[in-house]
Write a protein that holds these residues in place. Structure first.
Motif, PDB file in Angstrom:
ATOM      1  N   ASN B 120     -25.529 -11.638 -53.791  1.00  0.00           N
ATOM      2  CA  ASN B 120     -24.760 -10.492 -53.701  1.00  0.00           C
ATOM      3  C   ASN B 120     -23.537 -11.174 -54.789  1.00  0.00           C
ATOM      4  N   PHE B 121     -23.228 -10.158 -55.446  1.00  0.00           N
ATOM      5  CA  PHE B 121     -21.742 -10.394 -56.359  1.00  0.00           C
ATOM      6  C   PHE B 121     -20.698  -9.992 -55.668  1.00  0.00           C
ATOM      7  N   MET B 122     -20.658  -8.924 -54.735  1.00  0.00           N
ATOM      8  CA  MET B 122     -19.425  -8.781 -53.900  1.00  0.00           C
ATOM      9  C   MET B 122     -19.466  -9.178 -52.528  1.00  0.00           C
ATOM     10  N   ASN B 123     -18.170  -9.454 -52.103  1.00  0.00           N
ATOM     11  CA  ASN B 123     -18.061 -10.167 -50.626  1.00  0.00           C
ATOM     12  C   ASN B 123     -18.590  -8.883 -49.953  1.00  0.00           C
ATOM     13  N   PRO B 124     -19.596  -8.935 -48.895  1.00  0.00           N
ATOM     14  CA  PRO B 124     -19.979  -7.945 -48.113  1.00  0.00           C
ATOM     15  C   PRO B 124     -19.165  -7.432 -47.405  1.00  0.00           C
ATOM     16  N   ALA B 125     -18.349  -7.930 -46.555  1.00  0.00           N
ATOM     17  CA  ALA B 125     -17.488  -7.460 -45.610  1.00  0.00           C
ATOM     18  C   ALA B 125     -16.286  -6.788 -46.382  1.00  0.00           C
ATOM     19  N   LEU B 126     -15.916  -7.351 -47.667  1.00  0.00           N
ATOM     20  CA  LEU B 126     -14.706  -6.549 -48.332  1.00  0.00           C
ATOM     21  C   LEU B 126     -15.541  -5.214 -49.116  1.00  0.00           C
ATOM     22  N   GLY B 127     -16.740  -5.484 -49.649  1.00  0.00           N
ATOM     23  CA  GLY B 127     -17.296  -4.307 -50.068  1.00  0.00           C
ATOM     24  C   GLY B 127     -17.213  -3.152 -49.326  1.00  0.00           C
ATOM     25  N   ALA B 128     -17.686  -3.335 -47.990  1.00  0.00           N
ATOM     26  CA  ALA B 128     -17.785  -2.360 -46.868  1.00  0.00           C
ATOM     27  C   ALA B 128     -16.267  -1.767 -46.592  1.00  0.00           C
ATOM     28  N   ARG B 129     -15.594  -2.667 -46.219  1.00  0.00           N
ATOM     29  CA  ARG B 129     -13.965  -2.244 -46.317  1.00  0.00           C
ATOM     30  C   ARG B 129     -13.562  -1.462 -47.325  1.00  0.00           C
ATOM     31  N   CYS B 130     -13.856  -1.512 -48.729  1.00  0.00           N
ATOM     32  CA  CYS B 130     -13.457  -0.664 -49.542  1.00  0.00           C
ATOM     33  C   CYS B 130     -14.184   0.514 -49.585  1.00  0.00           C
ATOM     34  N   PHE B 131     -15.340   0.498 -49.320  1.00  0.00           N
ATOM     35  CA  PHE B 131     -16.252   1.634 -49.097  1.00  0.00           C
ATOM     36  C   PHE B 131     -15.516   2.295 -47.972  1.00  0.00           C
ATOM     37  N   LEU B 132     -15.222   1.777 -46.761  1.00  0.00           N
ATOM     38  CA  LEU B 132     -14.890   2.844 -45.761  1.00  0.00           C
ATOM     39  C   LEU B 132     -13.263   3.238 -46.347  1.00  0.00           C
ATOM     40  N   LEU B 133     -12.612   2.487 -47.000  1.00  0.00           N
ATOM     41  CA  LEU B 133     -11.147   2.859 -47.499  1.00  0.00           C
ATOM     42  C   LEU B 133     -11.434   4.017 -48.188  1.00  0.00           C
ATOM     43  N   ILE B 134     -12.298   3.952 -49.085  1.00  0.00           N
ATOM     44  CA  ILE B 134     -12.364   5.334 -50.009  1.00  0.00           C
ATOM     45  C   ILE B 134     -12.890   6.561 -49.487  1.00  0.00           C
ATOM     46  N   SER B 135     -13.956   6.138 -48.406  1.00  0.00           N
ATOM     47  CA  SER B 135     -14.531   7.578 -47.940  1.00  0.00           C
ATOM     48  C   SER B 135     -13.676   8.136 -46.553  1.00  0.00           C
ATOM     49  N   PHE B 136     -12.840   7.270 -45.825  1.00  0.00           N
ATOM     50  CA  PHE B 136     -12.197   7.562 -44.791  1.00  0.00           C
ATOM     51  C   PHE B 136     -10.786   6.973 -44.896  1.00  0.00           C
ATOM     52  N   ALA B 137     -10.079   7.345 -45.983  1.00  0.00           N
ATOM     53  CA  ALA B 137      -8.868   6.868 -46.204  1.00  0.00           C
ATOM     54  C   ALA B 137      -7.821   7.089 -44.971  1.00  0.00           C
ATOM     55  N   GLY B 138      -8.161   8.231 -44.362  1.00  0.00           N
ATOM     56  CA  GLY B 138      -7.005   8.494 -43.062  1.00  0.00           C
ATOM     57  C   GLY B 138      -7.072   7.631 -41.895  1.00  0.00           C
ATOM     58  N   MET B 139      -8.237   7.467 -41.582  1.00  0.00           N
ATOM     59  CA  MET B 139      -8.528   6.665 -40.185  1.00  0.00           C
ATOM     60  C   MET B 139      -8.422   5.315 -40.670  1.00  0.00           C
ATOM     61  N   MET B 140      -8.969   4.830 -41.991  1.00  0.00           N
ATOM     62  CA  MET B 140      -8.559   3.505 -42.212  1.00  0.00           C
ATOM     63  C   MET B 140      -7.229   2.822 -42.250  1.00  0.00           C
ATOM     64  N   THR B 141      -6.235   3.811 -42.590  1.00  0.00           N
ATOM     65  CA  THR B 141      -4.903   3.339 -42.811  1.00  0.00           C
ATOM     66  C   THR B 141      -3.913   3.868 -41.678  1.00  0.00           C
ATOM     67  N   ASP B 142      -4.603   4.437 -40.490  1.00  0.00           N
ATOM     68  CA  ASP B 142      -3.708   4.647 -39.131  1.00  0.00           C
ATOM     69  C   ASP B 142      -3.609   3.460 -38.344  1.00  0.00           C
ATOM     70  N   PHE B 143      -2.612   3.030 -38.524  1.00  0.00           N
ATOM     71  CA  PHE B 143      -2.210   1.594 -37.486  1.00  0.00           C
ATOM     72  C   PHE B 143      -1.673   1.642 -36.214  1.00  0.00           C
ATOM     73  N   SER B 144      -1.559   2.990 -35.841  1.00  0.00           N
ATOM     74  CA  SER B 144      -1.026   3.218 -34.617  1.00  0.00           C
ATOM     75  C   SER B 144      -1.651   2.926 -33.364  1.00  0.00           C
ATOM     76  N   VAL B 145      -1.904   1.881 -33.048  1.00  0.00           N
ATOM     77  CA  VAL B 145      -2.722   1.562 -31.859  1.00  0.00           C
ATOM     78  C   VAL B 145      -1.636   0.386 -30.926  1.00  0.00           C
ATOM     79  N   LYS B 146      -1.756   0.628 -29.783  1.00  0.00           N
ATOM     80  CA  LYS B 146      -1.062  -0.460 -29.155  1.00  0.00           C
ATOM     81  C   LYS B 146      -1.986  -1.349 -28.467  1.00  0.00           C
TER      82      LYS B 146
END
Ligand code: SF4
Ligand code: SF4
Lengths: 437, 317
Positions: B120-146
């Protein structure tokens, strides 16, 4: 002088403690003696005895078949039984002279060199059939006849013995250092512009101490402590460590002003010149975790390897693998029914075959093979190219610079058989070069 | 005579102890302190997400290899590592299907479709993160958890770097220890650095990529950050935005970083430059993931120009 070294390399388990303190003992063979006609680099020798002839210890039985070739001598007295193809360490059948040992060891007459001229020394070395005893088996008189002798400024004694387990050279340095110095002085007398350097890895401090002490009086000889790192004793690595000069596969050591011979070879030169004794015996380390009593033996050429196992107390456990030479560059033997020949430095018997124990997996691109390669190559890429069969590209990317040291396969966490592919690649690429000429 | 036959094979006849399995395991060990801290910081949800992510990756790899009739290699631990890394890159509040989707994407799309481990030419974990970031930007950048140990104000849920960019005050000590919002595994700079040092001392990774990366970014921030020589501001940049996680664990992924020593230096410097540009001139505050993904694509090119010189073939050895 600080510790000298080269770039790349690694530190395998060295196993030398098994045999390093075992004094050399002479082993007298029991069975028939087998002398392959090709046991050196170059043309095979030509038999000069025939079936039924009686021979003496040190009698020439085969004549060099060209300039790059070497004479072969009987190591026993007895009768020539036959000349026939026999299995050798190379794994192939090679035409061999078979001699029946009469057990009397009657010696032929030896003639030392009387007037020490360059020509006489060279003739004596050539006559004695001396080849590089470290493993390569390149005829020594060829090495000692460089095209431009006045340019030689280093005579290097390869005392690194960097292969794990082997202690044959070490024992000879400890037991007969005067013969080593005598041999080196003989070579130095041929090259007035050169200085002698004995390169020893620093895991052999006793040898360094002993030889440094003995060399105090020797103006032209110096002992160099080398960093313990495999393959410190590979010719190109050693030359670089000692002189800082880098040569590639297209060059000879003489192109860097060097002549390199290992300890056993230099001692053989001493014996040939001062005693007229031809090369018919050598020191062999018999060792490994399968051997009951590992040790160092003075072995007559032609002795069956299975006898050496008995000489060392037999097998403690059945080995999975037996190797002629060391674990990094040695040759695996399918059967012990092979004769010891000139370049047979060690018989290593391992209970476990680590190669069979690990399956090769995908390359994870960790880069280890690159950082250990003493030839500065990218084994992962080159082995892939070799496996695909693109030998022209292999050559273009300097694959032929590989010294087949085994470091890449050793270190690879994915257990890929890189060295194996490199060897195939080299063989095919060199053949391709010859065809295109 | 002797009728026994022994194994034969080409030299060398001995092998180093390190294996693909042992290396992956070492990386996982190095990640453990930061993972445990993340669990403590973000709570039970973080634990569940981590387990789901790892399980998905392992099962996806197994299933793919099983159905494609390939050799099953889940034992090499590389899928476990991918799962763990993916979890560390998720905010603790995402729904449970998120790591499952991400894990399947990482293993099947980024890794196996390109030929599996090492191809593979892309780091699998990072590839998936970026895919999720693009597809679900809202949920992936909501950090309000305790979590159990949360001390930060979870209601705003802004990562320290975002706060910094917005001109708010951030506590450097909290950032260094990791007591801040962020993805599960990225917050504790100190524990990530410790893990990274462990890998360097064990010889698993070289210093080249992380050090060149961090050094270049530092210089970039000092020159263009607009704060002059402000050590605190610089330290905040270095401790935030998953830089340590990226520099020590993601950018050093063997498969997707240059294999040549010189190439690794070039790669580190490029990463530093890109991250700096993304952070200071770009819209988002972070930038580490995108910088790494982008540089992954340049690896073949970097390697081509940094092939080592063969011994004795000119150049210095
Ligand atoms: S065997 Fe050849 S390619 Fe492998 S490390 Fe040795 S020199 Fe390099
Ligand atoms: S050592 Fe093995 S796994 Fe590592 S880069 Fe070389 S071939 Fe690939």
């Amino acid at each position: 002088m600080g510790l000298l070294t080269f770039k790349g390399g690694l530190h395998p388990y060295d196993g030398k403690e098994l045999s390093k303190d075992k004094a050399i003992t002479e082993y007298l063979p029991q069975g028939e003696m087998v002398y392959p006609l090709s046991q050196h680099i170059g043309a095979p020798a030509v038999a000069c005895v025939k079936k039924g002839d009686n021979v003496l210890v040190g009698q020439k039985i085969a004549e060099a078949g060209g300039f790059v070739s070497a004479n072969i001598f009987s190591s026993v007295s007895g009768k020539v039984l036959k000349i026939e193809p026999r299995l050798t360490v190379s794994g192939n059948k090679v035409n061999s002279i078979v001699i029946e040992n009469d057990g009397f060891y009657k010696k032929a007459e030896f003639h030392p060199v009387e007037t020490m001229t360059k020509e006489n020394i060279l003739a004596a070395v050539k006559e004695a059939g001396i080849v590089g005893l470290g493993g390569a088996g390149f005829p020594t008189h060829v090495k000692l006849s460089p095209k431009e002798p006045e340019k030689i400024d280093y005579i290097i004694v390869n005392a690194a013995e960097c292969e794990p387990y082997i202690t044959a050279d070490y024992r000879q340095m400890m037991e007969t250092p005067e013969d080593l110095l005598s041999g080196l002085n003989i070579i130095l007398s041929m090259f007035p512009a050169a200085k002698g350097v004995i390169g020893i890895e620093d895991n052999k401090p006793e040898a360094i101490r002993k030889l440094t002490e003995m060399c105090k009086e020797e103006e032209r000889i110096e002992v160099a402590a080398l960093k313990t790192k495999y393959p410190q004793g590979a010719e190109r690595s050693l030359i670089f460590a000692v002189t800082g000069r880098a040569i590639n596969s297209g060059m000879l050591p003489a192109d860097a002003g060097c002549i390199v011979d290992n300890v056993a070879t230099v001692i053989a030169i001493h014996e040939a010149v001062t005693m007229g004794k031809p090369l018919y015996e050598r020191v062999v380390t018999v060792t490994g975790d399968a051997i009951a009593e590992p040790g160092n033996f003075k072995v007559k050429s032609g002795t069956n390897a299975a006898e050496l196992v008995d000489a060392a107390g037999g097998f403690k456990t059945r080995p999975e693998k037996v190797i002629s030479g060391g674990p990094m560059m040695g040759m695996a033997l399918s059967s012990l029914d092979v004769p010891c020949q000139k370049a047979f430095s060690s018989l290593l018997c391992l209970t476990k075959d680590e190669v069979a124990a690990c399956e090769p997996g995908n390359c994870i691109r960790c880069g280890r093979c690159i950082s250990v390669c003493p030839a500065g190559l990218m084994p992962t890429r080159l082995s892939e190219i070799a496996d695909k069969g693109d030998f022209a590209l292999f050559d273009q990317l300097n694959g032929c610079e590989c010294v087949e040291c085994g470091c890449c396969s050793y270190i690879c966490p994915a257990k890929r058989r890189l060295t194996q592919s490199m060897k195939t690649g080299r063989r095919e690429a060199l053949a391709l070069r010859r065809r295109q000429k | 005579m002797n009728e026994q036959f022994y194994n034969v094979s080409a030299n060398p006849h001995v092998r180093d102890k390190a294996s693909t399995h042992s290396i992956m395991l070492d990386v996982i060990i190095a990640l453990l302190p930061a993972t445990l801290f993340g669990w403590w910081n973000f709570g039970v949800n973080a634990v569940i997400l981590t387990v789901l992510s790892i399980a998905t990756c392992v099962i996806s790899e197994y299933a793919w290899q099983y159905f494609m009739h390939k050799k099953i290699t889940v034992g090499d631990m590389s899928a476990v590592l991918t799962g763990l890394l993916l979890a560390m890159n998720l905010p603790a509040g995402v729904p449970y299907w998120m790591p499952v989707l991400g894990g399947v994407f990482a293993i099947i799309v980024v890794k196996q479709l390109f030929g599996g481990l090492g191809q593979n030419f892309m780091n699998p974990a990072l590839g998936a993160r970026c895919f999720l970031l693009i597809s679900f930007a809202g949920m992936m950048t909501d950090f309000s958890v305790k979590g159990f140990g949360t001390t930060f104000d979870a209601t705003t849920g802004a990562t320290p770097l975002a706060a910094l960019k917005a001109g708010q005050a951030v506590n450097l000590k909290d950032m260094f220890l990791g007591l801040t919002p962020g993805t599960i595994g990225e917050t504790s700079a100190i524990l990530l650095i410790l893990g990274g040092l462990y890998l360097i001392f064990k010889g698993i990774i070289s210093w080249r990529i992380p050090i060149c990366y961090i050094a270049t970014l530092s210089i970039f921030v000092l020159l263009f950050g607009g704060h002059g020589f402000d050590a605190v501001y610089l330290a905040q940049h270095l401790c935030g935005g998953g830089l340590m996680l990226g520099a020590f664990f993601m950018a050093t992924d063997y498969v997707t970083s240059p294999i040549t020593p010189k190439g690794q230096i070039v790669f580190g410097i490029l990463l530093g430059l890109l991250t700096g540009i993304f952070r200071i001139f770009g819209g988002s505050a972070e930038g580490v993931s995108y910088a790494i993904i982008f540089c992954n694509l340049l690896v073949p090119l970097i390697e081509r120009f940094t092939t080592p010189t063969a011994f004795g073939k000119g150049g210095k050895n």
